[in-house]
Design a protein around this motif. Structure first.
Motif, short mmCIF file in Angstrom:
data_model
loop_
_atom_site.label_atom_id
_atom_site.label_comp_id
_atom_site.label_asym_id
_atom_site.label_seq_id
_atom_site.Cartn_x
_atom_site.Cartn_y
_atom_site.Cartn_z
N ALA A 42 7.71 -1.01 10.40
CA ALA A 42 6.99 -2.01 9.63
C ALA A 42 6.58 -1.42 8.29
N ILE A 43 6.21 -0.13 8.28
CA ILE A 43 5.92 0.57 7.02
C ILE A 43 6.92 1.71 6.84
N SER A 44 6.98 2.23 5.64
CA SER A 44 8.03 3.17 5.26
C SER A 44 7.70 4.62 5.59
N LYS A 45 8.70 5.47 5.48
CA LYS A 45 8.53 6.91 5.71
C LYS A 45 7.48 7.52 4.78
N PRO A 46 7.54 7.32 3.45
CA PRO A 46 6.51 7.93 2.60
C PRO A 46 5.12 7.38 2.90
N ALA A 47 5.03 6.13 3.33
CA ALA A 47 3.72 5.57 3.68
C ALA A 47 3.16 6.27 4.90
N VAL A 48 3.99 6.49 5.92
CA VAL A 48 3.53 7.17 7.14
C VAL A 48 3.13 8.61 6.82
N LEU A 49 3.90 9.28 5.99
CA LEU A 49 3.56 10.65 5.60
C LEU A 49 2.21 10.70 4.89
N LEU A 105 -3.04 2.75 -0.30
CA LEU A 105 -1.71 3.27 -0.63
C LEU A 105 -1.14 2.65 -1.90
N GLY A 106 -1.73 1.52 -2.35
CA GLY A 106 -1.25 0.88 -3.57
C GLY A 106 -0.77 -0.54 -3.39
N CYS A 107 -0.93 -1.12 -2.19
CA CYS A 107 -0.51 -2.51 -1.95
C CYS A 107 -1.14 -3.45 -2.98
N ILE A 108 -0.35 -4.40 -3.51
CA ILE A 108 -0.85 -5.37 -4.48
C ILE A 108 -0.93 -6.78 -3.89
N GLN A 109 -0.84 -6.89 -2.57
CA GLN A 109 -0.87 -8.18 -1.88
C GLN A 109 0.22 -9.11 -2.41
N ALA A 110 1.44 -8.58 -2.50
CA ALA A 110 2.57 -9.39 -2.95
C ALA A 110 3.12 -10.28 -1.85
N LEU A 111 2.60 -10.11 -0.62
CA LEU A 111 2.99 -10.93 0.53
C LEU A 111 4.47 -10.79 0.86
N GLN A 112 5.01 -9.57 0.72
CA GLN A 112 6.42 -9.30 1.01
C GLN A 112 6.57 -8.43 2.27
N CYS A 113 5.50 -8.28 3.06
CA CYS A 113 5.52 -7.33 4.19
C CYS A 113 6.59 -7.66 5.22
N CYS A 145 9.19 -4.99 -0.53
CA CYS A 145 7.84 -4.63 -0.98
C CYS A 145 7.91 -3.88 -2.31
N PRO A 146 7.26 -4.37 -3.37
CA PRO A 146 7.38 -3.74 -4.69
C PRO A 146 6.68 -2.40 -4.81
N THR A 147 5.80 -2.06 -3.83
CA THR A 147 5.07 -0.80 -3.90
C THR A 147 5.64 0.27 -2.97
N GLY A 148 6.70 -0.07 -2.23
CA GLY A 148 7.34 0.92 -1.36
C GLY A 148 6.67 1.13 -0.03
N GLY A 195 8.50 5.20 -5.92
CA GLY A 195 7.23 5.14 -6.64
C GLY A 195 6.03 5.50 -5.78
N LEU A 196 6.25 5.73 -4.47
CA LEU A 196 5.15 6.05 -3.56
C LEU A 196 5.18 7.55 -3.26
#
Length: 507
Positions: free
Chosen positions: A159-166, A409-417, A422-425, A436-437
């Motif tokens: 659901a979330i990305s590798k850099p986000a989990v790290l 983490l930088g989420c902008i609430q773009a509602l793309q989850c 997702c524009p923030t990675g 960019g993350l």
């Protein structure tokens, strides 16, 4: 020489003129083709009635997801989180000044508004005490001494990305809070910085199942032997989709994620809407007891509250079996959605919001005299100190958040989850979007967010006159019930007398 240069310039200009004419011709031809296509289709009335220009509607609708929060929304009106809430998290994560000026934009007269009544003699800094760790699972072989009031709710790798989990892994280790794996299983990225981990067991049992999808004791035992894993959480339901299993879109199912979960690459993954081996409270307690016995570690469950009759049955079964059989904790999620992908009908209309469900569960456990045995974790849109303090006043032991940490983490609430865009990675596996993350930078923001949340919680608690946020009670929060009129929460939900069940059990 000058003549040759002039000739070259004339030739260049001639070529540019030809290209310009060709471009105009292609553009005009394209418009004609699009016009014909729009006027000969009947699936979209806007395109038929307004050929060519009608297509811009869909472009603007898409761009609106990204720009409405900057140009059109007021500070307190946007959903699911407004600008004021997001801005607080952003500043807290960057460790910036979080003061405001010229008065609050929070409407203190609107029904449902939360107000904390300050005392005439607030707690001095020198009198404030550090919140003590709480033991979860006193009857386990390896109880968990939980240090932080505020922790990370479930977010699956996938659901979330590798850099986000790290980033979450390192941030949790720095902040001293726990990290919940979500139902997607344990990855090496969760373990990268050795934080305290809560392993979530979803309805598909990813990471602990055999080839038939059944629970595998050997895999459970292996996880239990990992010092980083402190607790196990059986997920019955979650806020985004109460009554429906997890959903991972196919474009997020990479080879690595497929290997961790034991599913097919590129195929949308649907988890069952409940554990196939749990159809009543007795089987739920059996599953919890099995996990606790195999791993030696605390085990509880996560659920969205709707009907509460089954909780009465659960408490009755616990009394029959003995206090040791109780779940070590219950995570109560709010029915108004979460970070996961879900059908709108479920996210909008199914499950009680945390404002109603949390006091109901705490009072029910108190009536059955087992509240002291079972720790309560409150989850659901509590991303600022005010929300967390409300939950502590009602009776929660811990607060957990997923979307708060996504904002950090930088989420902008773009509602793309629910997509791979997702524009923030944060919620995409598109490597270009992930670049960019920076996990190291974001881990600092995660730690800052936890630190400033705890600081803000302490500020409210001390204003109410208590030395420790855990001493907050229902008399320390008021709810506006009609325009400009509030009542103490202790009147709306009178607290039920609690009895120390461990002493009762010993007697």
């Amino acid at each position: 020489m000058n003549n040759e240069l002039s000739l070259y310039l004339l030739q260049a200009l001639a070529v540019m003129a030809v290209l310009f004419i060709v471009a105009i011709g292609v553009g005009v031809l394209s418009i004609i083709v699009i016009y014909i296509i729009d006027k000969t289709q009947t699936t979209q009335a806007v395109r038929y009635n307004f050929p060519v220009i009608g297509r811009f509607r869909y472009l603007f609708e898409h761009l609106g997801e990204f720009f409405r929060q900057y140009f059109f929304s007021q500070d307190r009106e946007e959903m699911p989180f407004n600008r004021a809430e997001r801005a607080w998290v952003y500043r807290a994560a960057k460790n910036l000044d979080n003061t405001i000026a010229f008065g609050s934009t929070y409407d203190l007269t609107k029904p449902g508004a939360v107000i904390f009544p300050n005392t005439a003699f607030p707690t001095l800094g020198i009198d404030a005490v550090e919140t003590a760790p709480v033991t979860i699972g006193p009857y386990c072989e390896k109880p968990y001494l939980a240090r932080s009031l505020f922790n990370m709710s479930a977010m699956s790798y996938g659901a979330i990305s590798k850099p986000a989990v790290l980033a979450l892994s390192e941030g949790a280790a720095k902040a001293g809070c726990w990290l919940n794996t979500g139902e997607g299983g344990l990855s090496k990225y969760h373990l990268a910085y050795k934080p305290d981990i809560v392993f979530q067991l979803g309805t598909a049992k990813f990471g602990v199942r055999d080839i038939n999808g059944d629970l595998n004791d050997n895999k459970l035992r292996e996880l239990g032997a990992n010092d980083c894993i402190k607790m196990f959480e059986v997920k019955l339901s979650q806020g985004a989709k109460a009554g429906m299993g997890g959903l991972l879109p196919g474009d997020k199912v990479t080879p690595e994620i497929a290997a961790i979960r034991g599913i097919t690459v590129g195929e949308t993954c649907h988890s069952p809407n409940r554990h196939i081996d749990v159809s009543n409270v007795s089987e739920l307690l059996n599953l919890i007891a099995r996990i606790r016995q195999v791993t030696g570690k605390p085990c509880g469950f996560k659920t969205v509250i709707g009907d509460t009759e089954w909780l009465d049955d659960l408490c009755g079964e616990i009394k029959k079996r003995g206090i040791e059989s109780a779940p070590d904790f219950i995570t109560i999620d709010s029915g108004d959605g979460g970070s996961g992908a879900a059908p709108q009908s479920l996210m909008d209309y199914v499950g009680l919001p945390i404002q109603e469900s949390l006091p109901r569960v705490i009072d029910l456990l108190s009536r059955h005299q087992i509240r002291e045995r079972i720790k309560i974790i409150a989850s659901g849109k509590m991303i600022t100190p005010a929300g967390a303090c409300w939950a502590l006043c009602v009776g929660a032991d811990f607060i957990s958040s997923a979307r708060g940490f996504m904002f950090a983490l930088g989420c902008i609430q773009a509602l793309q989850c629910n997509r791979n865009t997702c524009p923030t990675g944060i919620t995409t596996h598109n490597v270009k979007l992930q670049k960019g993350l920076d996990p190291r930078l974001k881990s600092e923001r995660i730690a800052n967010y936890v630190k400033n949340m705890l600081l803000g919680i302490g500020n409210i608690a001390h204003s109410c006159g208590v030395e420790d946020p855990r001493h907050l009670t229902r008399k320390h929060v008021r709810i506006v019930v009609s325009y400009g009129h509030s009542k103490p929460f202790s009147e709306l939900y009178p607290p039920v007398a609690q009895i120390n069940t461990r002493n009762d059990a010993a007697a």
